[in-house]
Scaffold this motif. Structure first.
Motif, PDB file in Angstrom:
ATOM      1  N   ARG A  61       0.847  -1.201   0.000  1.00  0.00           N
ATOM      2  CA  ARG A  61       0.000   0.000   0.000  1.00  0.00           C
ATOM      3  C   ARG A  61       0.875   1.241   0.000  1.00  0.00           C
ATOM      4  O   ARG A  61       2.012   1.204   0.479  1.00  0.00           O
ATOM      5  N   ASP A  62       0.320   2.351  -0.501  1.00  0.00           N
ATOM      6  CA  ASP A  62       1.109   3.585  -0.560  1.00  0.00           C
ATOM      7  C   ASP A  62       0.936   4.400   0.702  1.00  0.00           C
ATOM      8  O   ASP A  62       0.426   3.911   1.720  1.00  0.00           O
ATOM      9  N   GLU A  63       1.347   5.667   0.649  1.00  0.00           N
ATOM     10  CA  GLU A  63       1.358   6.520   1.843  1.00  0.00           C
ATOM     11  C   GLU A  63      -0.043   6.834   2.363  1.00  0.00           C
ATOM     12  O   GLU A  63      -0.196   7.301   3.493  1.00  0.00           O
ATOM     13  N   LEU A  64      -1.069   6.587   1.561  1.00  0.00           N
ATOM     14  CA  LEU A  64      -2.448   6.804   1.997  1.00  0.00           C
ATOM     15  C   LEU A  64      -3.225   5.501   2.121  1.00  0.00           C
ATOM     16  O   LEU A  64      -4.453   5.518   2.243  1.00  0.00           O
ATOM     17  N   GLY A  65      -2.501   4.393   2.045  1.00  0.00           N
ATOM     18  CA  GLY A  65      -3.140   3.098   2.203  1.00  0.00           C
ATOM     19  C   GLY A  65      -3.809   2.578   0.946  1.00  0.00           C
ATOM     20  O   GLY A  65      -4.602   1.629   1.011  1.00  0.00           O
ATOM     21  N   ARG A  66      -3.502   3.158  -0.207  1.00  0.00           N
ATOM     22  CA  ARG A  66      -4.080   2.691  -1.471  1.00  0.00           C
ATOM     23  C   ARG A  66      -3.248   1.549  -2.046  1.00  0.00           C
ATOM     24  O   ARG A  66      -2.035   1.497  -1.845  1.00  0.00           O
ATOM     25  N   ASP A  67      -3.905   0.666  -2.782  1.00  0.00           N
ATOM     26  CA  ASP A  67      -3.222  -0.494  -3.355  1.00  0.00           C
ATOM     27  C   ASP A  67      -2.290  -0.048  -4.481  1.00  0.00           C
ATOM     28  O   ASP A  67      -2.738   0.533  -5.486  1.00  0.00           O
ATOM     29  N   VAL A  68      -1.006  -0.313  -4.343  1.00  0.00           N
ATOM     30  CA  VAL A  68      -0.006   0.134  -5.321  1.00  0.00           C
ATOM     31  C   VAL A  68      -0.206  -0.559  -6.662  1.00  0.00           C
ATOM     32  O   VAL A  68      -0.124   0.070  -7.725  1.00  0.00           O
ATOM     33  N   LEU A  69      -0.472  -1.861  -6.647  1.00  0.00           N
ATOM     34  CA  LEU A  69      -0.641  -2.602  -7.899  1.00  0.00           C
ATOM     35  C   LEU A  69      -1.802  -2.056  -8.717  1.00  0.00           C
ATOM     36  O   LEU A  69      -1.677  -1.855  -9.933  1.00  0.00           O
ATOM     37  N   SER A  70      -2.928  -1.791  -8.077  1.00  0.00           N
ATOM     38  CA  SER A  70      -4.091  -1.260  -8.788  1.00  0.00           C
ATOM     39  C   SER A  70      -3.793   0.111  -9.379  1.00  0.00           C
ATOM     40  O   SER A  70      -4.212   0.424 -10.504  1.00  0.00           O
ATOM     41  N   ARG A  71      -3.059   0.922  -8.651  1.00  0.00           N
ATOM     42  CA  ARG A  71      -2.716   2.253  -9.154  1.00  0.00           C
ATOM     43  C   ARG A  71      -1.746   2.161 -10.330  1.00  0.00           C
ATOM     44  O   ARG A  71      -1.821   2.948 -11.269  1.00  0.00           O
ATOM     45  N   LEU A  72      -0.828   1.218 -10.294  1.00  0.00           N
ATOM     46  CA  LEU A  72       0.080   1.020 -11.424  1.00  0.00           C
ATOM     47  C   LEU A  72      -0.685   0.553 -12.657  1.00  0.00           C
ATOM     48  O   LEU A  72      -0.391   0.977 -13.784  1.00  0.00           O
ATOM     49  N   ILE A  73      -1.656  -0.329 -12.464  1.00  0.00           N
ATOM     50  CA  ILE A  73      -2.437  -0.836 -13.593  1.00  0.00           C
ATOM     51  C   ILE A  73      -3.225   0.289 -14.247  1.00  0.00           C
ATOM     52  O   ILE A  73      -3.218   0.440 -15.471  1.00  0.00           O
ATOM     53  N   TYR A  74      -3.902   1.093 -13.443  1.00  0.00           N
ATOM     54  CA  TYR A  74      -4.640   2.218 -14.015  1.00  0.00           C
ATOM     55  C   TYR A  74      -3.696   3.290 -14.546  1.00  0.00           C
ATOM     56  O   TYR A  74      -4.031   4.016 -15.490  1.00  0.00           O
ATOM     57  N   GLY A  75      -2.519   3.390 -13.950  1.00  0.00           N
ATOM     58  CA  GLY A  75      -1.536   4.359 -14.435  1.00  0.00           C
ATOM     59  C   GLY A  75      -1.039   4.049 -15.828  1.00  0.00           C
ATOM     60  O   GLY A  75      -0.610   4.954 -16.559  1.00  0.00           O
ATOM     61  N   ALA A  76      -1.081   2.763 -16.220  1.00  0.00           N
ATOM     62  CA  ALA A  76      -0.680   2.392 -17.579  1.00  0.00           C
ATOM     63  C   ALA A  76      -1.555   3.088 -18.612  1.00  0.00           C
ATOM     64  O   ALA A  76      -1.082   3.501 -19.673  1.00  0.00           O
ATOM     65  N   ARG A  77      -2.834   3.212 -18.307  1.00  0.00           N
ATOM     66  CA  ARG A  77      -3.744   3.914 -19.224  1.00  0.00           C
ATOM     67  C   ARG A  77      -3.306   5.358 -19.424  1.00  0.00           C
ATOM     68  O   ARG A  77      -3.234   5.862 -20.540  1.00  0.00           O
ATOM     69  N   ILE A  78      -2.997   6.014 -18.315  1.00  0.00           N
ATOM     70  CA  ILE A  78      -2.640   7.433 -18.379  1.00  0.00           C
ATOM     71  C   ILE A  78      -1.319   7.623 -19.119  1.00  0.00           C
ATOM     72  O   ILE A  78      -1.212   8.469 -20.013  1.00  0.00           O
ATOM     73  N   SER A  79      -0.307   6.842 -18.764  1.00  0.00           N
ATOM     74  CA  SER A  79       1.018   7.024 -19.356  1.00  0.00           C
ATOM     75  C   SER A  79       1.010   6.726 -20.850  1.00  0.00           C
ATOM     76  O   SER A  79       1.600   7.472 -21.642  1.00  0.00           O
ATOM     77  N   LEU A  80       0.361   5.647 -21.269  1.00  0.00           N
ATOM     78  CA  LEU A  80       0.310   5.321 -22.695  1.00  0.00           C
ATOM     79  C   LEU A  80      -0.534   6.334 -23.463  1.00  0.00           C
ATOM     80  O   LEU A  80      -0.209   6.683 -24.603  1.00  0.00           O
ATOM     81  N   THR A  81      -1.600   6.823 -22.839  1.00  0.00           N
ATOM     82  CA  THR A  81      -2.418   7.856 -23.487  1.00  0.00           C
ATOM     83  C   THR A  81      -1.610   9.134 -23.677  1.00  0.00           C
ATOM     84  O   THR A  81      -1.677   9.776 -24.734  1.00  0.00           O
ATOM     85  N   VAL A  82      -0.845   9.499 -22.663  1.00  0.00           N
ATOM     86  CA  VAL A  82       0.025  10.674 -22.771  1.00  0.00           C
ATOM     87  C   VAL A  82       0.994  10.500 -23.937  1.00  0.00           C
ATOM     88  O   VAL A  82       1.182  11.410 -24.754  1.00  0.00           O
ATOM     89  N   GLY A  83       1.626   9.323 -24.023  1.00  0.00           N
ATOM     90  CA  GLY A  83       2.568   9.075 -25.104  1.00  0.00           C
ATOM     91  C   GLY A  83       1.927   9.187 -26.478  1.00  0.00           C
ATOM     92  O   GLY A  83       2.480   9.823 -27.386  1.00  0.00           O
ATOM     93  N   LEU A  84       0.751   8.597 -26.647  1.00  0.00           N
ATOM     94  CA  LEU A  84       0.076   8.618 -27.952  1.00  0.00           C
ATOM     95  C   LEU A  84      -0.374  10.025 -28.331  1.00  0.00           C
ATOM     96  O   LEU A  84      -0.183  10.464 -29.475  1.00  0.00           O
ATOM     97  N   ILE A  85      -0.974  10.733 -27.395  1.00  0.00           N
ATOM     98  CA  ILE A  85      -1.492  12.071 -27.707  1.00  0.00           C
ATOM     99  C   ILE A  85      -0.358  13.036 -28.023  1.00  0.00           C
ATOM    100  O   ILE A  85      -0.451  13.843 -28.969  1.00  0.00           O
ATOM    101  N   THR A  86       0.718  12.969 -27.271  1.00  0.00           N
ATOM    102  CA  THR A  86       1.839  13.866 -27.550  1.00  0.00           C
ATOM    103  C   THR A  86       2.467  13.575 -28.903  1.00  0.00           C
ATOM    104  O   THR A  86       2.886  14.501 -29.611  1.00  0.00           O
ATOM    105  N   VAL A  87       2.518  12.316 -29.293  1.00  0.00           N
ATOM    106  CA  VAL A  87       3.045  11.962 -30.611  1.00  0.00           C
ATOM    107  C   VAL A  87       2.115  12.487 -31.707  1.00  0.00           C
ATOM    108  O   VAL A  87       2.577  12.988 -32.743  1.00  0.00           O
TER     109      VAL A  87
END
Length: 278
Positions: A61-87
């Motif tokens: 869990r992170d500093e606020l008790g949130r599940d790190v794995l779940s946040r990484l999984i959803y973070g993949a959406r954001i990071s890949l979307t950022v990469g595609l849109i900027t390109v």
């Protein structure tokens, strides 16, 4: 070169295949994030903040008790979307500018290249910071800033190739039969730029993910509680001694994703360039 031949050439490069597997994995994770995430990425449990990895929370869990794995999984959406849109932003503006600059030459080329030189005079990250600060601090403006910063990369690449293509026989023949300049650029110049553009875009997505993570780390990108990898690093950095897993796993995720994109980009460069077969 047909795409079948490109695939055959790509299969011979084990590192490129590794990069393809990594990229495909993160794309699948981003697409099926709601099905793969074991917990709500925003659900907090302050009493269990910083909890180490366990059977229930594989990456802790992170500093606020949130599940790190779940946040990484959803973070993949954001990071890949950022990469595609900027390109899309960088290529959408940089490719036409480079093609026009290289095809017409003269004063047109001079004006466009001086504008590109002005942009290149600033360090990329510094220019992105200035743009985000001007437009407003949020993820959308960060994507716009990174896209603008990548415009010179595409403009220079396309201009150099266009300078060669504009004097090739089939372009001269198209000009002789009365095809307009716009028609020549669209039908004959840009289609022959696809190979280097695909390679550059693959590498640029990796760069955009790093820049987005850097801006979020500085507080200029994704804002809390958005599960973006760079923002996760920023919010967890003060707990690096007591709960190192909070920053270790986001850092490793960024590193593996960028590595996969770079390996795939290098493999595509070798497969799409006939000279690399010699």
């Amino acid at each position: 070169m047909t795409w079948i031949a490109v695939w055959r050439q790509l299969k011979r490069n084990r590192l490129a295949l590794l990069g393809l597997v990594i990229v495909a994995f993160f794309i699948a994770v981003a697409l099926f994030a709601p099905l793969l995430a074991p917990h709500d990425p925003l659900a907090q449990s302050i009493a269990r903040a910083g909890e180490t990895p366990s059977a229930q929370h594989l990456l802790g869990r992170d500093e606020l008790g949130r599940d790190v794995l779940s946040r990484l999984i959803y973070g993949a959406r954001i990071s890949l979307t950022v990469g595609l849109i900027t390109v899309v932003i960088g290529a959408g503006i940089g490719v036409p500018l480079g093609a026009i600059s290289g095809y017409f030459g003269g004063r047109t080329d001079l004006v466009i290249q001086r504008l590109i030189d002005i942009m290149l005079a600033f360090p990329a990250m510094l220019l992105a910071i200035v743009l985000v600060s001007t437009l407003g601090v949020n993820l959308e403006n960060a994507m716009i800033a990174i896209g603008v910063v990548s415009i010179p990369v595409y403009a220079r690449l396309v201009r150099g190739t266009t300078l060669v293509l504009r004097d090739i026989e089939y372009v001269q023949a198209a000009r002789a039969i009365g095809l307009s300049n716009a028609g020549i650029i669209v039908r004959h110049i840009i289609p022959n730029l696809l190979s280097p553009l695909i390679v550059q875009s693959t590498l640029q997505i990796a760069t955009a993910i790093l820049w987005a993570a850097g801006l979020s780390f500085l507080g200029l990108g994704a804002q809390a509680p958005t599960p973006e990898w760079g923002a996760m690093l920023s919010s967890g950095r003060t707990f690096i001694r007591n709960a190192p897993h909070i920053v270790t796993f986001p850092g490793l995720t960024i590193m593996i994703t960028v590595l996969g994109l770079n390996l795939l980009g290098d493999g595509l460069r070798d497969a799409l360039d006939p000279r690399m077969k010699l």
